[in-house]
Design a protein around this motif. Structure first.
Motif, mmCIF file in Angstrom:
data_model
loop_
_atom_site.group_PDB
_atom_site.id
_atom_site.type_symbol
_atom_site.label_atom_id
_atom_site.label_comp_id
_atom_site.label_asym_id
_atom_site.label_seq_id
_atom_site.Cartn_x
_atom_site.Cartn_y
_atom_site.Cartn_z
ATOM 1 N N ARG A 1 0.918 -1.394 0.041
ATOM 2 C CA ARG A 1 0.142 -0.067 -0.027
ATOM 3 C C ARG A 1 0.826 1.312 0.129
ATOM 4 O O ARG A 1 0.197 2.374 -0.434
ATOM 5 C CB ARG A 1 -0.794 0.147 1.133
ATOM 6 C CG ARG A 1 -1.833 -1.209 1.160
ATOM 7 C CD ARG A 1 -2.958 -0.950 2.288
ATOM 8 N NE ARG A 1 -3.943 -1.929 2.309
ATOM 9 C CZ ARG A 1 -5.045 -1.954 3.233
ATOM 10 N NH1 ARG A 1 -4.906 -0.960 4.286
ATOM 11 N NH2 ARG A 1 -5.695 -2.859 3.082
ATOM 12 N N VAL A 2 2.037 1.409 0.315
ATOM 13 C CA VAL A 2 2.969 2.207 0.465
ATOM 14 C C VAL A 2 2.993 3.098 -0.943
ATOM 15 O O VAL A 2 2.849 4.256 -0.901
ATOM 16 C CB VAL A 2 4.399 1.932 0.657
ATOM 17 C CG1 VAL A 2 5.358 3.141 0.758
ATOM 18 C CG2 VAL A 2 4.370 1.546 2.453
ATOM 19 N N PRO A 3 3.279 2.370 -2.029
ATOM 20 C CA PRO A 3 3.161 3.336 -3.204
ATOM 21 C C PRO A 3 1.888 3.997 -3.454
ATOM 22 O O PRO A 3 1.861 5.241 -3.851
ATOM 23 C CB PRO A 3 3.311 2.125 -4.429
ATOM 24 C CG PRO A 3 4.235 1.138 -3.955
ATOM 25 C CD PRO A 3 3.602 0.985 -2.274
ATOM 26 N N LYS A 4 0.772 3.370 -3.220
ATOM 27 C CA LYS A 4 -0.581 4.296 -3.231
ATOM 28 C C LYS A 4 -0.647 5.367 -2.628
ATOM 29 O O LYS A 4 -1.060 6.538 -2.660
ATOM 30 C CB LYS A 4 -1.708 3.278 -2.814
ATOM 31 C CG LYS A 4 -3.051 3.816 -2.778
ATOM 32 C CD LYS A 4 -4.180 2.784 -2.501
ATOM 33 C CE LYS A 4 -5.393 3.387 -2.462
ATOM 34 N NZ LYS A 4 -6.562 2.227 -2.010
ATOM 35 N N TRP A 5 -0.066 5.345 -1.099
ATOM 36 C CA TRP A 5 -0.287 6.434 -0.556
ATOM 37 C C TRP A 5 0.828 7.586 -1.021
ATOM 38 O O TRP A 5 0.578 8.946 -1.078
ATOM 39 C CB TRP A 5 0.293 6.128 1.134
ATOM 40 C CG TRP A 5 -0.550 6.147 2.040
ATOM 41 C CD1 TRP A 5 -1.010 7.221 3.067
ATOM 42 C CD2 TRP A 5 -1.647 5.011 2.177
ATOM 43 N NE1 TRP A 5 -1.979 6.747 3.638
ATOM 44 C CE2 TRP A 5 -2.566 5.575 3.258
ATOM 45 C CE3 TRP A 5 -1.984 3.823 1.365
ATOM 46 C CZ2 TRP A 5 -3.484 4.814 3.625
ATOM 47 C CZ3 TRP A 5 -3.046 3.177 1.857
ATOM 48 C CH2 TRP A 5 -3.856 3.683 2.873
ATOM 49 N N LEU A 6 2.128 7.164 -1.395
ATOM 50 C CA LEU A 6 2.850 8.292 -1.881
ATOM 51 C C LEU A 6 2.302 8.935 -3.256
ATOM 52 O O LEU A 6 2.396 9.859 -3.547
ATOM 53 C CB LEU A 6 4.204 7.299 -2.337
ATOM 54 C CG LEU A 6 5.216 7.125 -1.413
ATOM 55 C CD1 LEU A 6 6.270 6.199 -1.757
ATOM 56 C CD2 LEU A 6 5.725 8.037 -0.374
ATOM 57 N N ARG A 7 1.743 8.113 -4.091
ATOM 58 C CA ARG A 7 0.936 8.647 -5.295
ATOM 59 C C ARG A 7 -0.094 9.500 -5.008
ATOM 60 O O ARG A 7 -0.451 10.508 -5.660
ATOM 61 C CB ARG A 7 0.715 7.465 -6.282
ATOM 62 C CG ARG A 7 1.830 6.919 -6.915
ATOM 63 C CD ARG A 7 1.405 5.476 -7.502
ATOM 64 N NE ARG A 7 2.692 4.848 -8.114
ATOM 65 C CZ ARG A 7 2.701 3.463 -8.215
ATOM 66 N NH1 ARG A 7 1.870 2.640 -7.737
ATOM 67 N NH2 ARG A 7 3.715 2.910 -8.553
#
Length: 498
Positions: free
Chosen positions: A110-116
């Protein structure tokens, strides 16, 4: 102490470094009880170097001159790099805190989703044009970064909860010093390589490791830190708030929880049992929002307990690397001792331990820190197991008769992080939601999160909000600017006639 292949280095000013005095902290694998890695034991001097690097990066160099779109591009690059490295990062988290690998992969994923998501907010930080006081006067507000942010993160969900702090802080234009929990620092230290690969200017993101009483205290007290964002225990949060208050620093505190789940007689009991079990037993109950207080209408108490018992009987406690495992070990030996002591306390308080998972021996992992699902019935709301955060897979069932009693019990706790309501009458759930003192309310579900949905607590569960536009504003300060465009300036000492 000499470095070994098991060692992982800090990130200060763009460089990977050990502690200045060469000391290390052993990191234990909860499944085996053995040492699997070492992290630097940072001193106050190491912390000072990190804050100095962050302060310099905030004042000078490319970061303060970057446009919002340029900062967003760096975050998008980091998101891509994390996405390519999910399994290695997740394996580090499993090795550090015992979380089943499938769960760690889901959370790191889920980290990439938050960063994006937050990268998308980077160019949407607008101020307001204010109504003019008079013709020819312009007044407007703008939002500016605070400066150096200290982010102190927990051991249960290291990278995802770090991202909840890192992403909005960067979007707002701050620089940051991260201090992960000494129990689970390795995945954060692995992220340091990806941060450098993404192209962040040196000093914008710094990572120091060590004990809270040493590195953490030095970071919170540092005069050049403008804000502290902390996720962890209530006791530590109170100490941080006191120290930050002395320095007039801003704080965001996401602290403990004792979240109630209310089950009315008209609820879908099968769905409720599944949601309740997931809310307290997955992650071995080691989440701040865990639904550890189960308030059940008396008429369906036995029926719900039967369903919960059936689900618990299917829970597999074991090797966190085995994809069939549902519950891995607790995060530390100390945490296992704490949870088992609460189970003993519940019995001594007079509650009935209907299912006891206090200490489980897993074949091949006899030295691991395992604890299975535990359910107490005949619980009184005044008992400590019903009032205090256990942070383990322990559920306290409390019976109620009326809606008014359920509401009283739901609010009868010092915490207020989350609450669940199970009823087929959605209108009832929506009417109760504003009356429950908690930052997040779930109806016929539990523990949903989104980068767009603000998260935070009432009462002793904390201060401030993470996620959503609210989170970005936690890392900004508002400036008002006045400009005289054409209005004549009045003479303060007009001539007078006698």
């Amino acid at each position: 102490m000499v470095a070994t292949p098991l060692d992982h280095l800090m990130l200060i000013g763009g460089s990977r470094v050990a502690a200045r005095d060469g000391r290390w902290i052993d990191s234990f694998n909860p499944a085996s009880g053995g040492i699997w890695a070492r992290i630097p034991r940072a001193t106050a001097e190491d912390v000072g170097e990190a804050v100095s690097a962050a302060s310099q990066a905030f004042r000078a160099g490319p970061w303060p001159d970057m446009q919002a779109a340029e900062r967003a591009l760096l975050m998008l690059r980091l998101a891509d790099l994390v996405e390519q490295d999910i399994e290695r990062l997740a394996l580090a988290e499993t090795s550090d805190n015992g979380k089943p690998l499938w769960e760690a992969i889901s959370q790191v994923g889920r980290v990439p989703k938050w960063l994006r998501y937050f990268a998308g907010l980077s160019d949407k930080q607008a101020g307001d044009l204010l109504p003019p006081e008079q013709n020819g006067i312009l007044a407007y507000t703008s939002r500016e970064p605070l400066g150096v942010v200290a982010a102190i993160t927990p051991w249960n969900v290291p990278l995802l909860l770090l991202t909840w702090k890192l992403a909005p802080a960067l979007v707002a234009g701050n620089t940051i010093v991260v201090k992960p929990s000494e129990i689970a620092s390795v995945s954060t230290l692995l992220l340091a390589d990806l941060i450098n690969q993404a192209g962040f200017p040196p000093g914008v993101i710094n990572i120091v490791t060590g004990y809270g009483s040493e590195a953490g205290t030095a970071l919170v007290a540092h005069k050049d830190v403008a804000k502290v964002s902390f996720t962890g225990s209530e006791a530590t949060g109170r100490r941080i708030a006191q120290t930050a208050g002395d320095g007039l620093k801003r704080v965001t505190l996401e602290l403990g929880g004792k979240s109630p789940q209310i089950v009315f007689s008209d609820a879908d009991l099968d769905a409720a049992a599944r949601g309740i079990s997931a809310g307290i037993f997955l992650a071995s109950g080691q989440t701040c929002s865990a639904g550890s207080r189960l308030l059940v209408q008396r008429s369906v108490h036995k029926a719900l307990l039967d369903r919960l018992s059936t689900l618990c009987s299917r829970a597999i406690v074991g090797n966190p690397l085995d994809r069939r495992t549902h519950l891995g070990p607790l995060g530390s030996k100390e945490q296992l001792e704490k949870v088992t002591s609460y189970i003993s306390l519940g019995r001594s308080e007079g509650a009935r331990c209907f299912i006891d998972g206090s200490r489980i021996r897993v074949p091949g992992f006899e030295e691991g820190w395992f604890c299975g699902p535990t359910i107490f019935t005949d619980v009184d709301s005044r008992m400590r197991i019903a009032q205090e955060e256990i942070f383990g897979p322990v559920l306290a069932m409390i019976a109620f008769d009326s809606e008014e009693e359920a509401l009283h019990l739901a609010n009868d706790t010092p915490y207020g992080l989350a609450a669940g309501i199970w009823t087929q009458d959605v209108g009832r759930a929506l009417q109760l939601a504003p009356l429950i003192q908690a930052g997040t309310i779930y109806a016929n579900m539990f523990r949903g999160v989104s980068p767009a949905a603000p998260t935070g607590g009432y009462k002793a569960s904390g201060i401030g909000r993470e996620n959503g536009m609210d989170a970005v504003r936690e890392y900004q300060q508002t400036k008002t600017t006045w400009a005289n465009l054409s209005s004549p300036v009045a003479d303060p000492f007009p001539p007078t006639s006698i």
